[in-house]
Design an enzyme around this catalytic site. Structure first.
Site, PDB file in Angstrom:
ATOM      1  N   GLN A 204       0.848  -1.186   0.000  1.00  0.00           N
ATOM      2  CA  GLN A 204       0.000   0.000   0.000  1.00  0.00           C
ATOM      3  C   GLN A 204       0.894   1.249   0.000  1.00  0.00           C
ATOM      4  O   GLN A 204       1.761   1.390   0.853  1.00  0.00           O
ATOM      5  CB  GLN A 204      -0.899  -0.001   1.232  1.00  0.00           C
ATOM      6  CG  GLN A 204      -1.924   1.122   1.252  1.00  0.00           C
ATOM      7  CD  GLN A 204      -2.741   1.096   2.537  1.00  0.00           C
ATOM      8  OE1 GLN A 204      -2.271   1.538   3.576  1.00  0.00           O
ATOM      9  NE2 GLN A 204      -3.947   0.558   2.457  1.00  0.00           N
TER      10      GLN A 204
ATOM     11  N   HIS B 278      -3.351   4.377  -1.783  1.00  0.00           N
ATOM     12  CA  HIS B 278      -4.175   4.714  -0.618  1.00  0.00           C
ATOM     13  C   HIS B 278      -4.799   6.095  -0.837  1.00  0.00           C
ATOM     14  O   HIS B 278      -4.170   7.122  -0.629  1.00  0.00           O
ATOM     15  CB  HIS B 278      -3.307   4.719   0.634  1.00  0.00           C
ATOM     16  CG  HIS B 278      -4.079   4.654   1.931  1.00  0.00           C
ATOM     17  ND1 HIS B 278      -5.387   5.058   2.044  1.00  0.00           N
ATOM     18  CD2 HIS B 278      -3.710   4.222   3.171  1.00  0.00           C
ATOM     19  CE1 HIS B 278      -5.788   4.886   3.294  1.00  0.00           C
ATOM     20  NE2 HIS B 278      -4.786   4.382   3.992  1.00  0.00           N
ATOM     21  N   GLY B 279      -6.060   6.094  -1.253  1.00  0.00           N
ATOM     22  CA  GLY B 279      -6.784   7.343  -1.470  1.00  0.00           C
ATOM     23  C   GLY B 279      -7.862   7.575  -0.442  1.00  0.00           C
ATOM     24  O   GLY B 279      -8.875   8.220  -0.742  1.00  0.00           O
TER      25      GLY B 279
ATOM     26  N   ARG C 131      -8.116  -5.428  12.371  1.00  0.00           N
ATOM     27  CA  ARG C 131      -7.889  -5.566  13.809  1.00  0.00           C
ATOM     28  C   ARG C 131      -7.934  -7.018  14.282  1.00  0.00           C
ATOM     29  O   ARG C 131      -7.044  -7.458  15.019  1.00  0.00           O
ATOM     30  CB  ARG C 131      -8.920  -4.719  14.572  1.00  0.00           C
ATOM     31  CG  ARG C 131      -8.686  -3.229  14.483  1.00  0.00           C
ATOM     32  CD  ARG C 131      -9.916  -2.436  14.892  1.00  0.00           C
ATOM     33  NE  ARG C 131     -10.961  -2.469  13.870  1.00  0.00           N
ATOM     34  CZ  ARG C 131     -12.194  -2.017  14.032  1.00  0.00           C
ATOM     35  NH1 ARG C 131     -12.555  -1.505  15.200  1.00  0.00           N
ATOM     36  NH2 ARG C 131     -13.065  -2.067  13.053  1.00  0.00           N
TER      37      ARG C 131
ATOM     38  N   ARG D  13     -18.929   2.892   8.727  1.00  0.00           N
ATOM     39  CA  ARG D  13     -19.155   2.590  10.152  1.00  0.00           C
ATOM     40  C   ARG D  13     -17.850   2.470  10.930  1.00  0.00           C
ATOM     41  O   ARG D  13     -17.815   2.644  12.148  1.00  0.00           O
ATOM     42  CB  ARG D  13     -19.964   1.295  10.297  1.00  0.00           C
ATOM     43  CG  ARG D  13     -19.243   0.056   9.783  1.00  0.00           C
ATOM     44  CD  ARG D  13     -19.963  -1.228  10.147  1.00  0.00           C
ATOM     45  NE  ARG D  13     -19.352  -2.366   9.473  1.00  0.00           N
ATOM     46  CZ  ARG D  13     -19.872  -2.978   8.420  1.00  0.00           C
ATOM     47  NH1 ARG D  13     -21.028  -2.571   7.928  1.00  0.00           N
ATOM     48  NH2 ARG D  13     -19.252  -3.999   7.853  1.00  0.00           N
TER      49      ARG D  13
ATOM     50  N   TYR E 157      -5.900  11.147   4.063  1.00  0.00           N
ATOM     51  CA  TYR E 157      -4.510  11.379   3.708  1.00  0.00           C
ATOM     52  C   TYR E 157      -4.424  12.217   2.432  1.00  0.00           C
ATOM     53  O   TYR E 157      -5.435  12.681   1.912  1.00  0.00           O
ATOM     54  CB  TYR E 157      -3.761  10.050   3.600  1.00  0.00           C
ATOM     55  CG  TYR E 157      -3.747   9.293   4.904  1.00  0.00           C
ATOM     56  CD1 TYR E 157      -3.292   9.905   6.073  1.00  0.00           C
ATOM     57  CD2 TYR E 157      -4.225   7.986   4.994  1.00  0.00           C
ATOM     58  CE1 TYR E 157      -3.299   9.227   7.288  1.00  0.00           C
ATOM     59  CE2 TYR E 157      -4.233   7.299   6.204  1.00  0.00           C
ATOM     60  CZ  TYR E 157      -3.774   7.924   7.346  1.00  0.00           C
ATOM     61  OH  TYR E 157      -3.794   7.270   8.547  1.00  0.00           O
TER      62      TYR E 157
ATOM     63  N   ARG F 191      -7.659   2.278  -2.902  1.00  0.00           N
ATOM     64  CA  ARG F 191      -8.468   2.270  -1.678  1.00  0.00           C
ATOM     65  C   ARG F 191      -9.147   3.622  -1.492  1.00  0.00           C
ATOM     66  O   ARG F 191      -8.505   4.674  -1.601  1.00  0.00           O
ATOM     67  CB  ARG F 191      -7.587   1.971  -0.460  1.00  0.00           C
ATOM     68  CG  ARG F 191      -8.411   1.661   0.799  1.00  0.00           C
ATOM     69  CD  ARG F 191      -7.546   1.330   1.983  1.00  0.00           C
ATOM     70  NE  ARG F 191      -8.217   0.376   2.858  1.00  0.00           N
ATOM     71  CZ  ARG F 191      -7.932   0.205   4.146  1.00  0.00           C
ATOM     72  NH1 ARG F 191      -6.996   0.934   4.720  1.00  0.00           N
ATOM     73  NH2 ARG F 191      -8.588  -0.682   4.861  1.00  0.00           N
TER      74      ARG F 191
END
Length: 313
Positions: free
Chosen positions: A39, A118-119, A266, A210, A123, A170
């Site tokens: 990524q 990574h969009g 996680r 969420r 960031y 992303r």
């Protein structure tokens, strides 16, 4: 690029030494039959001058600081407010795009199987996408088409290195991480997704609203849209979604056609054998959030597989 850092201990792929280090990781993944994409990110304003070369201000599309309600840490671990970033000059943006191209090339040299742009999560790329953080008046600001330009040009640069079928993107529509958020996300993200759709990418990867901001705390935002359900009709390629899934809800999302795969974060940390546990219905080991962003192996690489837990009983 070194200016893309915003946290202590985050890895890069802009030096020969980093490429060499990643090669060991990639080889270990391949030895176990795995596939690994790298990524690529630049945090933009979600940084602090203490992480920047020569202590300069972080860069962003515009000089819009993150809310005082959110805090960051300096390179020496002190809690502080975010600084007002410096707006990138138009002439500097080509260098940012080139840094992503070089990172994609370095990832190829390290042996990765592809890269993910990574969009998401507030960031740099998302800062350019969203009108709250992009107040520019040049070709990278103003209209939705202009605000999406940086993402599309970075994606194209990665494609030129890898080919489209080895590049993913992303996004976090309706996300609020790092003081992000678009007042009306539908026009913006519809344009972005429809612009990415013809490129033949490996996949599009959503972070579900969420779970937006879950990097900072336990969150489960209620009464928010499902990104995968909203945007699946306008995306013809492979769709991955992440954020707050259980084994059961993941199966349901795939069965309903909302996604082709579900990503876990996680609970994968605390369950290194997560696919097997979900497949067989084995219980999951709870994770310890306080160990996520620092420390040694405790709470990161010391969780046992299910067989090990059984043998210990």
């Amino acid at each position: 690029m070194a200016t893309g850092r915003g946290n202590a201990g985050t890895p890069g792929i802009y030096s020969d030494q980093q490429v060499k280090g990643w090669r060991d990781v990639v080889d270990a993944v391949h030895a176990r039959g795995g596939v690994i994409f790298l990524q690529l990110w630049h945090v933009g304003r979600v940084s602090h001058s203490s992480f920047q070369p020569d202590g300069v201000l972080p860069v962003a599309p515009s000089a819009v600081p993150i809310s005082e309600a959110l805090k960051t840490m300096t390179a020496d671990g002190k809690v502080t407010s975010y600084e007002t970033p410096r707006a990138l000059e138009t002439s500097e943006i080509a260098g940012v795009i080139e840094s992503f191209r070089q990172a994609a090339s370095n990832a190829r040299e390290a042996g990765f199987d592809g890269v993910e742009i990574h969009g998401a999560n507030g960031y740099l790329i998302e800062q350019f996408l969203q009108s709250r953080t992009n107040l520019r008046t040049d070709r990278y600001g103003g209209s939705i088409q202009n605000r999406a330009r940086l993402l599309l040009e970075i994606t194209q640069a990665a494609i030129e290195v890898w080919g489209a079928d080895r590049v993913g993107v992303r996004l976090s529509p309706y996300g609020v991480a790092n003081d992000s958020g678009e007042a009306d996300p539908m026009p913006l993200y519809s344009h972005v997704i429809q612009s990415l759709d013809p490129l033949g990418l490996a996949y599009l990867h959503f972070i579900e609203p969420r779970s937006s901001g879950a990097g900072r705390a336990e969150v489960n935002h209620q009464n928010v849209p499902s990104a995968m359900a909203v945007f699946r009709p306008i995306w013809r390629g492979v769709l991955i979604s992440a954020g707050g899934f259980t084994g059961e809800t993941a199966e349901a999302a795939i069965a309903a056609g909302h996604a082709d795969a579900i990503a876990f974060g996680r609970i994968f940390i605390s369950n290194p054998d997560l696919p097997r546990r979900l497949k067989h219905g084995y219980p999951l080991t709870p994770y310890n959030r306080t160990t996520f962003y620092g420390g040694e192996e405790t709470g990161y690489t010391d969780y046992a597989a299910y067989d090990g837990l059984e043998q210990a009983r």
